[in-house]
Design a protein around this motif. Structure first.
Motif, short mmCIF file in Angstrom:
data_model
loop_
_atom_site.label_atom_id
_atom_site.label_comp_id
_atom_site.label_asym_id
_atom_site.label_seq_id
_atom_site.Cartn_x
_atom_site.Cartn_y
_atom_site.Cartn_z
N SER A 9 30.24 39.51 54.17
CA SER A 9 31.17 39.31 53.07
C SER A 9 31.97 40.60 52.89
O SER A 9 31.77 41.55 53.65
CB SER A 9 30.42 38.95 51.79
N TYR A 10 32.81 40.61 51.86
CA TYR A 10 33.75 41.73 51.70
C TYR A 10 33.79 42.25 50.27
O TYR A 10 33.50 41.54 49.32
CB TYR A 10 35.16 41.27 52.08
N ALA A 11 34.25 43.47 50.17
CA ALA A 11 34.57 44.04 48.85
C ALA A 11 35.84 43.36 48.35
O ALA A 11 36.52 42.66 49.10
CB ALA A 11 34.80 45.54 48.97
N PRO A 26 44.62 34.40 34.20
CA PRO A 26 44.75 34.43 35.66
C PRO A 26 44.57 35.83 36.25
O PRO A 26 44.81 36.83 35.59
CB PRO A 26 46.17 33.92 35.91
N ALA A 27 44.17 35.82 37.51
CA ALA A 27 44.02 37.06 38.26
C ALA A 27 44.35 36.80 39.72
O ALA A 27 44.22 35.67 40.20
CB ALA A 27 42.59 37.60 38.14
N ILE A 28 44.74 37.84 40.40
CA ILE A 28 44.88 37.81 41.86
C ILE A 28 43.98 38.92 42.38
O ILE A 28 44.03 40.07 41.91
CB ILE A 28 46.33 38.04 42.32
N ALA A 29 43.15 38.57 43.35
CA ALA A 29 42.25 39.55 43.97
C ALA A 29 42.39 39.46 45.48
O ALA A 29 42.73 38.41 46.04
CB ALA A 29 40.81 39.29 43.54
N ILE A 30 42.11 40.58 46.12
CA ILE A 30 42.29 40.70 47.56
C ILE A 30 40.98 41.14 48.20
O ILE A 30 40.40 42.15 47.78
CB ILE A 30 43.40 41.72 47.87
N PRO A 31 40.49 40.41 49.23
CA PRO A 31 39.30 40.88 49.95
C PRO A 31 39.66 42.10 50.80
O PRO A 31 40.75 42.18 51.35
CB PRO A 31 38.91 39.69 50.82
N VAL A 32 38.73 43.03 50.86
CA VAL A 32 38.92 44.25 51.65
C VAL A 32 37.98 44.14 52.85
O VAL A 32 36.79 44.44 52.75
CB VAL A 32 38.64 45.52 50.82
N ALA A 149 34.29 34.58 44.77
CA ALA A 149 35.40 33.86 45.42
C ALA A 149 36.15 34.77 46.38
O ALA A 149 36.51 34.36 47.49
CB ALA A 149 36.35 33.30 44.37
N THR A 150 36.35 36.01 45.98
CA THR A 150 37.09 36.95 46.83
C THR A 150 36.22 37.49 47.95
O THR A 150 36.67 37.61 49.09
CB THR A 150 37.64 38.12 45.98
N ALA A 151 34.96 37.79 47.65
CA ALA A 151 34.04 38.32 48.68
C ALA A 151 33.84 37.33 49.82
O ALA A 151 33.50 37.72 50.93
CB ALA A 151 32.69 38.66 48.04
N SER A 152 34.05 36.05 49.54
CA SER A 152 33.84 35.02 50.55
C SER A 152 35.14 34.52 51.18
O SER A 152 35.13 33.62 52.01
CB SER A 152 33.12 33.83 49.91
N SER A 153 36.26 35.10 50.81
CA SER A 153 37.55 34.57 51.20
C SER A 153 38.14 35.28 52.43
O SER A 153 37.88 36.44 52.68
CB SER A 153 38.53 34.71 50.04
#
Length: 177
Positions: A9-11, A26-32, A149-153
């Motif tokens: 998974s990811y940060a 709402p939010a927007i998040a980005i996997p690293v 949701a982001t860590a798995s995206s």
């Protein structure tokens, strides 16, 4: 069942909506992708042990700071009808803890993926997020779900708690500097 398996998974970083996402905004998040968590599971002859930066030993002896991880592992094993499965689990994380990068969610996502891989079972995104939430509820009490949701995206996420969880198509070649 395999003898060895991994899960990753990811940060995450939140582009906007950092604190308000918990309250349904709402939010927007980005996997690293370069800041990841890898879980390696290996079947052994006896016991259930874990090796990570916070604990090294039998899972049954983990302290309360890892309670969410312990509960998640027990729930996963129970769901596979293998509560006494002997294994050695190693968690390697590049995600700094307590820095808002989703360390606990990333660990939970990697654990779920690792165990589903070990048992060679299909895993839907909704099942993955529901299981990761088991750990997140214990660790954070009222998580928004954005971290898991982001860590798995594989893409940035447009997220509204309990309403929207959409991956945003994103092509880095479209960026101009």
């Amino acid at each position: 069942m395999k003898k060895k398996a991994t899960g990753t998974s990811y940060a995450k970083i939140i582009f906007f909506g950092e604190h308000s996402v918990v309250y349904g905004k709402p939010a927007i998040a980005i996997p690293v992708y370069s800041v990841n968590v890898t879980v390696a599971i290996k079947l052994i002859s006896v016991g259930q042990t874990i090796h990570c930066r916070y604990f090294d030993g039998p899972i049954s002896e983990m302290a309360d700071n890892l309670k969410g991880i312990g509960v998640l592992i027990r729930q996963l094993l129970k769901s596979f009808n293998s509560p006494d499965l002997p294994f050695e689990l190693t968690i390697q994380s590049k995600v700094p803890s307590e820095r808002g990068m989703g360390s606990s969610a990333a660990t939970a996502v990697a654990l779920v993926r690792g165990f589903f891989n070990l048992f060679e079972k299909p895993l839907t995104r909704s099942r993955l997020l529901a299981l990761a939430d088991v750990e997140e509820q214990i660790t954070h009490g009222n998580p928004s779900g954005l971290d898991a949701a982001t860590a798995s995206s594989e893409a940035p996420i447009w997220f509204v708690k309990n309403q929207i969880n959409e991956q945003i198509e994103f092509h880095s070649s479209d960026l101009f500097w």
